[in-house]
Scaffold this active site. Sequence first.
Site, mmCIF file in Angstrom:
data_model
loop_
_atom_site.group_PDB
_atom_site.id
_atom_site.type_symbol
_atom_site.label_atom_id
_atom_site.label_comp_id
_atom_site.label_asym_id
_atom_site.label_seq_id
_atom_site.Cartn_x
_atom_site.Cartn_y
_atom_site.Cartn_z
ATOM 1 N N LEU A 55 0.850 -1.198 0.000
ATOM 2 C CA LEU A 55 0.000 0.000 0.000
ATOM 3 C C LEU A 55 0.881 1.241 0.000
ATOM 4 C CD1 LEU A 55 -2.614 -0.779 2.837
ATOM 5 C CD2 LEU A 55 -3.044 -0.806 0.371
ATOM 6 N N HIS A 56 0.694 2.103 -0.990
ATOM 7 C CA HIS A 56 1.469 3.356 -0.959
ATOM 8 C C HIS A 56 0.739 4.534 -1.589
ATOM 9 C CE1 HIS A 56 2.285 2.149 -5.101
ATOM 10 N NE2 HIS A 56 2.664 3.392 -5.325
#
Length: 377
Positions: A217-218
């Site tokens: 997740l970014h």
Amino acid sequence: MPEQPETLGRLAAGLHAVVVAGARPNFVKVKPVLDALAADGARTSFVHTGQHYDDAMSGVFFADLGLRSPDHHLEAGSGSHAVQTAAVMTAFEPLLERLAPDVVVVVGDVNSTLACSLVAAKANIPVAHVEAGLRSGDRTMPEEINRIVTDRLSDLLFASSPDGVDHLLAEGMPPASVHLVGNVMVDTLLACRDRACSRPVLADLGLCPGGYGLVTLHRPSNVDDPEILDGLLTALGEIAGRCPLVFPVHPRTAGRLGGRLPDGVRVLPPAGYLDCVALQMGARLVLTDSGGVQEESTVLGVPCLTLRETTERPITVAEGTNRVVGRSPAAVVASAFEALDRPPPPRRPDLWDGCAGKRISAVLGQVVERRGRRRRG
Ligand code: UD1
């Protein structure tokens, strides 16, 4: 449709291409383009903008991919969108003037992609965009703005899937500039798969193939808003109750996680390329907001849930193992349990076959050949 590379031979000989990369996924995409151009006898000047600079975000990719050192490093670094884009532009402009190439090749949708296409277009140097035509339809994503503007400025548009071609034609791009060539990220994945298999990362982490899920997740829309991030972490905690999760953490995300991590979710430092592929291959399930991971998991046949409302890569849903499930914790958990109980069958889109770089080099060669013929004639 472009002609097949075999029929085109070494037309790229004599071509001078500037090839640009700046951020983690770019390195994976330029490798097959640089290799194919070199094999066809072209001269390449490889520019690293410095958008990503840590060893874990840049150096390890060069080592893992066997990517040659950049010929020029712009050292742009981090900053707001305007600061970062301007830093790349300011450093790239004088370099481009000096190099005076036949074409500038940009890949993907990061700020470096936009910055270098804008500089090249204003210098009247043809721009070739690899991974053209992807659209999420969500203009709150900085990448969507970068995609739209880069495509508009580009003279050659290399699409990885038919939906990309459709978007470009619908937006009025000249059909002769649009080429469906396949997916360069898949070229790299297929070339590196065996080496990834022999990485000791699973054993080092005490993981068994099929015994864990992988999380990445970014996206600012997921990690910059504490309420959204909290909801996603709660969902991950529930999923981890059935399938333990490992989570290599991007620096943007690391700054926002604090100490809030549910049981069963194990945080790791950012993974290099080969370790990331190895972790995907061994995973029972992938949960991600990355574009590249949606594509890689499809090719590897691993079930993937995209924790976003949209995807610019719908082919991974229609012809792959991906599902776009949004960010509501209940929907994420339900979709994860369904994917664990009934994994989708593995499928792979057409032309995701390891030859995209060769097709791109062939088209670039044709264009230069045509221009040379016009000059001679
Ligand atoms: C960028 C791309 C995104 C891509 C992602 C892949 C844009 C708009 N976004 O997002 O499309 O999916 O790269 O990773 O171009 N940082 C470090 N070390 C580094 C680089 C960055 O610590 O080597 C930190 C800095 O605090 C920086 C933050 O990460 O401010 C964000 O980096 P940035 O390049 O601005 O965007 P990404 O979130 O990495």
